[in-house]
Motif scaffolding. Structure first.
Motif, PDB file in Angstrom:
ATOM      1  N   THR A 337      77.138  43.616  46.467  1.00 57.45           N
ATOM      2  CA  THR A 337      77.687  42.430  45.815  1.00 57.45           C
ATOM      3  C   THR A 337      77.855  42.683  44.317  1.00 57.45           C
ATOM      4  OG1 THR A 337      76.665  40.976  47.456  1.00 57.45           O
ATOM      5  CG2 THR A 337      77.258  39.975  45.344  1.00 57.45           C
ATOM      6  N   MET A 338      78.958  42.183  43.757  1.00 56.36           N
ATOM      7  CA  MET A 338      79.277  42.436  42.345  1.00 56.36           C
ATOM      8  C   MET A 338      79.277  41.166  41.488  1.00 56.36           C
ATOM      9  SD  MET A 338      80.082  45.742  41.769  1.00 56.36           S
ATOM     10  CE  MET A 338      81.377  45.840  40.532  1.00 56.36           C
ATOM     11  N   ASN A 339      79.175  39.987  42.107  1.00 57.12           N
ATOM     12  CA  ASN A 339      79.149  38.756  41.319  1.00 57.12           C
ATOM     13  C   ASN A 339      78.333  37.727  42.077  1.00 57.12           C
ATOM     14  OD1 ASN A 339      80.959  37.160  43.145  1.00 57.12           O
ATOM     15  ND2 ASN A 339      82.469  38.697  42.494  1.00 57.12           N
ATOM     16  N   GLU A 340      78.215  36.528  41.545  1.00 57.11           N
ATOM     17  CA  GLU A 340      77.367  35.509  42.163  1.00 57.11           C
ATOM     18  C   GLU A 340      78.169  34.464  42.930  1.00 57.11           C
ATOM     19  OE1 GLU A 340      74.727  34.096  39.107  1.00 57.11           O
ATOM     20  OE2 GLU A 340      73.532  35.954  39.163  1.00 57.11           O
ATOM     21  N   SER A 341      79.441  34.792  43.230  1.00 59.47           N
ATOM     22  CA  SER A 341      80.287  33.878  44.004  1.00 59.47           C
ATOM     23  C   SER A 341      80.563  34.412  45.396  1.00 59.47           C
ATOM     24  CB  SER A 341      81.611  33.637  43.267  1.00 59.47           C
ATOM     25  OG  SER A 341      81.392  33.060  42.009  1.00 59.47           O
ATOM     26  N   ILE A 342      81.039  35.660  45.482  1.00 61.05           N
ATOM     27  CA  ILE A 342      81.363  36.285  46.758  1.00 61.05           C
ATOM     28  C   ILE A 342      80.308  37.351  47.053  1.00 61.05           C
ATOM     29  CG2 ILE A 342      83.077  37.535  48.100  1.00 61.05           C
ATOM     30  CD1 ILE A 342      83.888  34.694  47.312  1.00 61.05           C
ATOM     31  N   CYS A 343      79.559  37.147  48.103  1.00 62.11           N
ATOM     32  CA  CYS A 343      78.456  38.050  48.442  1.00 62.11           C
ATOM     33  C   CYS A 343      78.829  38.969  49.601  1.00 62.11           C
ATOM     34  CB  CYS A 343      77.204  37.260  48.811  1.00 62.11           C
ATOM     35  SG  CYS A 343      76.245  36.691  47.389  1.00 62.11           S
TER      36      CYS A 343
END
Length: 613
Positions: A337-343
Motif C-alpha cells: 500500500t502506498m497511501n491511506e485511501s486505497i489499500c
C-alpha cells in the motif's frame, strides 16, 4: 554491486487464462479501513521512546500471562527429573509461585541462514529444546522452545521459522516430513526436501516448463500492475515446500494453488497463534538500495550490502526496521500500500516473505558474466520474455514503498523511491538474525543463537563471523540503539578458541545491559566420532538423509562442553543451559551465582581471551 537492469521493452501482454494459483497470488486493491495508518513511527533509539506494535505488545503480554508460567514450570520439571543439582535460585525463578511475570527470563531464539543446511540444522537444535520431544524432555532441555517469547529466522532459517509458524507450530518431525490428513489440499505435507527447489525434474526440458509454470502463477500480480521479479518465482516454489497444500502425491498437480493465498499476516489466524502457544515469529531481510553508502560494505568479503542499510524485519503484524535510519513500520496485512485511501491486501504471500529473507542469489549480481552463468539468469530471462517490464531490477524482492515521502524523508535512504528492494538477510554479513532480539523495547534477557552459516574457507562450518559483523555494525553505527555483548573481533579467534565447536556464553558480565547470548554453532562434527553429516550444502535431501541430519544435529546440540576434554558430552549441559537462561533474571533478584552455575559459567563463558570469568 553490478546493477543489472534485466529488462525488455514494454510490450502488450497476451491475454492468458489465469490459473487458480495465479488468482490466489494476485494482490487485491480495496478501500482502506477506517482509521488506517500507513506508517507507524517506532521511536528513537532511546529505550524509553521506542514503541512496539500494539498487537505485538498484546500478544507478548498474553503469552507471558497465559502460557509462559506453565511453560517455565514444565521446563523446570523436566530439568529436575534428571536429578540435576541446581542452586535454589534457579527453581525459585522458574517456578515463580508469585506469578509475577517480570521475574521470568525473557528468551528469544535466532535461527541463522545457510540454505537447506541452516533449515535442517535449526530444526535439529529446536528439536533438542522442544517439550514435545520425549528424548529432549528426558535429557532436560525439552521445554525451552515453548518458553521462548520470540523466534527469528533469516534465509534458510526463515524457511524453518516461516514454515513452523504457518504450519501451526507442529513438532520438528512433522514439520520436516509432514503428516497425513483427510484434506490434502490444506494439509501440511512437510518440506519435501527430496524435490530440488526450482529444478524438480531430472529432465532440462521439464525444468524449463516448471519455470514457465511458476511465471504463469505470478501473471495475475503482473497484470494487476505490480512489479514482479525473480523472487516471485522463488516464492511460488517456496509455496510448494514451506506452505500448506502440497505433498509428494500432488507436487506436480498444476490445478492446485500450492501455498498461494497463504499470507504471512494470516499466521495470526492459526490456532496456536490465537492461543499464544507460538513464540512470536520474525523474519529478517536487508534493504537492497541504489542509495546505499557502498563504502560501508565489509571490505575483502563477498557481502554486497552496506552495513549502514537498514536491517528489515517482517513479522506477522508489520514490516520495517528499528534502525534509527528508518525507525518506522507499515502493516503487514496491507503490504504494498502506498497511501491511506486505497489499500492493497494479499501482497504478503508467505512464500514471498520467506523469499525476501532468503534471496541469496543477489550475491551473484556482481558482474554480468557471473550473473549469466547462474541458474537465476535462466529464470530471469524467461520472466523477461513472458512478462516484460521496463527499468525493474529483477534480482531483488520488490515491494511498493510504503515509506515513500515525508513520513521518513531525511532519515530513510529510500524515502524517494517508489519501490524498495530486499535481499538475503545475511547480505550485509549478519547471517544470524539477532538484531530484532536486541530491540530495547522487547526487553530480552537471553538470546539463544543458532548458527549454521558458512564461515570457514572451503568448508561448511560456522565460525562466528555473523556475531563479529553484528558487533562491528552496532559499535560503528548504532552504539546507543542496541546493546551487544563483547565477542571476538574475527573468526580466527573463534576457530583458535573452539568457540563454535561447543556452546559458548557471551555477555556473562552481569553489569552489562546487553542480553546474554548462548551461542550454538554448526562448528564441527559431533565429538562421539560419528561421520560428519552437517557440513554440506545440499540442493535436495532424501527422507533418510534428512532424518540422519536431524539426528546428528540433536547430538551436537546436546553434547555441551565437558569439563573432561576427552569426554564426548557434558552431563551437566542441561543444568548449565538453565543457569545461562536464568542468569539475567537472577541478577535482577540480587542473588549471587552459586553451585553448579558458578562452575558452568567458568566453563562456558568467554571473557575476552578464553573461557571463564
Amino acid at each position: 554491486m553490478f546493477s543489472t537492469l534485466l529488462v525488455a521493452s514494454s510490450l502488450p501482454l497476451l491475454a492468458v487464462a489465469q490459473s487458480a494459483a495465479s488468482l490466489a497470488y494476485t494482490p487485491v486493491y480495496g478501500t482502506c479501513p477506517s482509521g488506517f495508518t500507513l506508517v507507524r513511527q517506532a521511536g528513537s533509539s532511546a529505550a524509553d521512546n521506542q514503541t512496539l506494535n500494539p498487537q505485538e505488545a498484546a500478544y507478548i503480554s498474553a503469552r507471558k500471562s497465559n502460557v509462559l508460567p506453565n511453560a517455565w514450570k514444565t521446563y523446570l520439571s523436566n530439568l529436575e527429573a534428571t536429578n540435576a543439582s541446581l542452586p535454589s535460585y534457579v527453581s525459585d525463578i522458574l517456578s515463580n509461585s508469585s506469578s509475577d511475570t517480570a521475574v521470568y527470563p525473557n528468551l528469544g531464539i535466532a535461527c541463522s541462514g545457510g540454505g537447506w543446511r541452516a533449515t535442517m540444522f535449526g530444526a535439529g537444535v529446536l528439536n533438542a529444546l522442544d517439550g514435545r520431544n520425549e528424548t529432549a524432555v528426558a535429557f532436560g532441555t525439552g521445554g525451552l522452545l515453548q518458553a521462548a517469547q520470540y523466534v527469528t529466522g533469516l534465509s534458510g532459517g526463515s524457511s524453518l521459522v516461516g514454515s513452523l509458524a504457518q504450519a501451526n507450530f507442529p513438532t520438528m518431525e512433522v514439520l520436516a516430513f509432514g503428516t497425513n490428513a483427510t484434506d490434502p489440499t490444506h494439509a501440511w505435507g512437510g518440506w519435501l526436501s527430496q524435490i530440488t527447489q526450482q529444478t524438480p525434474y531430472t529432465n532440462a526440458t521439464q525444468n524449463n516448463e516448471y519455470i514457465q509454470l511458476l511465471i504463469e502463477e505470478v501473471r495475475g500480480k503482473s497484470e494487476a500492475g505490480f512489479a514482479v521479479s525473480y523472487v516471485d518465482l522463488v516464492a511460488r516454489d517456496n509455496g510448494r515446500h514451506f506452505s500448506n497444500g502440497t505433498d509428494l502425491d500432488n507436487f506436480f498437480d498444476d490445478s492446485l494453488v500450492h501455498g498461494a493465498g497463504y499470507t504471512w499476516s494470516g499466521v495470526a489466524n492459526v490456532s496456536t497463534f490465537v492461543s499464544y502457544e507460538q513464540p512470536f515469529p520474525i523474519l529478517v531481510a536487508t534493504l537492497l538500495s541504489p542509495n546505499g553508502n557502498m563504502s560501508n560494505v565489509i571490505p575483502n568479503s563477498s557481502f554486497i550490502i552496506p552495513i549502514s542499510n537498514p536491517i528489515m524485519e517482517l513479522n506477522v503484524y508489520e514490516m520495517g526496521s528499528y534502525d534509527p535510519t528508518l525507525a518506522a513500520f507499515t502493516p503487514m496485512e496491507y503490504l504494498g500500500t502506498m497511501n491511506e485511501s486505497i489499500c492493497v491486501t494479499n501482497y504478503d504471500q508467505a512464500g514471498l516473505v520467506m523469499g525476501a529473507s532468503g534471496d541469496w542469489n543477489t550475491y551473484y549480481n556482481t558482474s554480468e558474466s557471473t550473473l549469466v552463468s547462474t541458474s537465476m539468469y535462466t529464470m530471469i530471462e524467461a520472466l523477461n520474455d513472458t512478462l516484460p517490464q521496463t527499468n525493474i531490477v529483477l534480482d531483488g524482492t520488490l515491494f511498493p514503498n510504503s515509506f515513500h515521502g515525508p513520513a521518513t524523508e531525511g532519515t530513510f535512504i529510500d524515502a524517494g523511491e517508489t519501490i524498495i528492494m530486499m535481499s538475503d538477510g545475511g547480505s550485509d554479513g549478519e547471517a544470524v538474525p539477532i538484531q530484532p532480539l536486541l530491540v530495547k523495547a522487547r526487553g530480552l534477557d537471553i538470546i539463544f543463537a543458532i548458527d549454521a552459516n558458512q564461515d570457514w574457507a572451503n568448508e561448511y562450518w560456522s565460525a562466528g563471523g555473523s556475531l563479529v559483523n553484528t558487533q562491528n555494525r552496532i559499535n560503528t553505527l548504532f552504539p546507543t540503539a542496541y546493546s551487544f555483548p563483547p565477542v571476538p573481533t574475527n573468526t580466527s579467534e573463534f576457530i583458535a578458541q573452539n568457540l563454535s565447536t561447543r556452546p559458548t556464553f557471551f555477555g556473562c558480565d552481569s553489569s552489562t545491559e546487553a542480553p546474554l547470548i548462548i551461542y550454538l554453532a554448526n562448528g564441527g562434527p559431533p565429538r562421539d566420532g560419528e561421520t560428519s553429516l552437517t557440513n554440506v550444502a545440499p540442493n535436495n535431501v532424501t527422507a533418510e538423509q534428512l532424518q540422519a541430519f536431524l539426528d546428528q544435529t540433536y547430538t551436537i546440540a546436546t553434547q555441551g562442553n565437558p569439563a573432561n576434554v576427552s569426554a564426548a558430552a557434558d552431563p551437566e549441559w542441561p543444568a548449565c543451559l538453565a543457569c545461562g537462561v536464568v542468569d539475567r533474571a537472577r541478577n535482577r533478584t540480587g542473588v549471587e551465582r552459586s553451585g553448579v552455575c558458578s562452575s558452568c559459567f567458568d566453563r562456558y563463558c568467554w571473557n575476552g581471551s578464553t573461557y571463564g570469568l
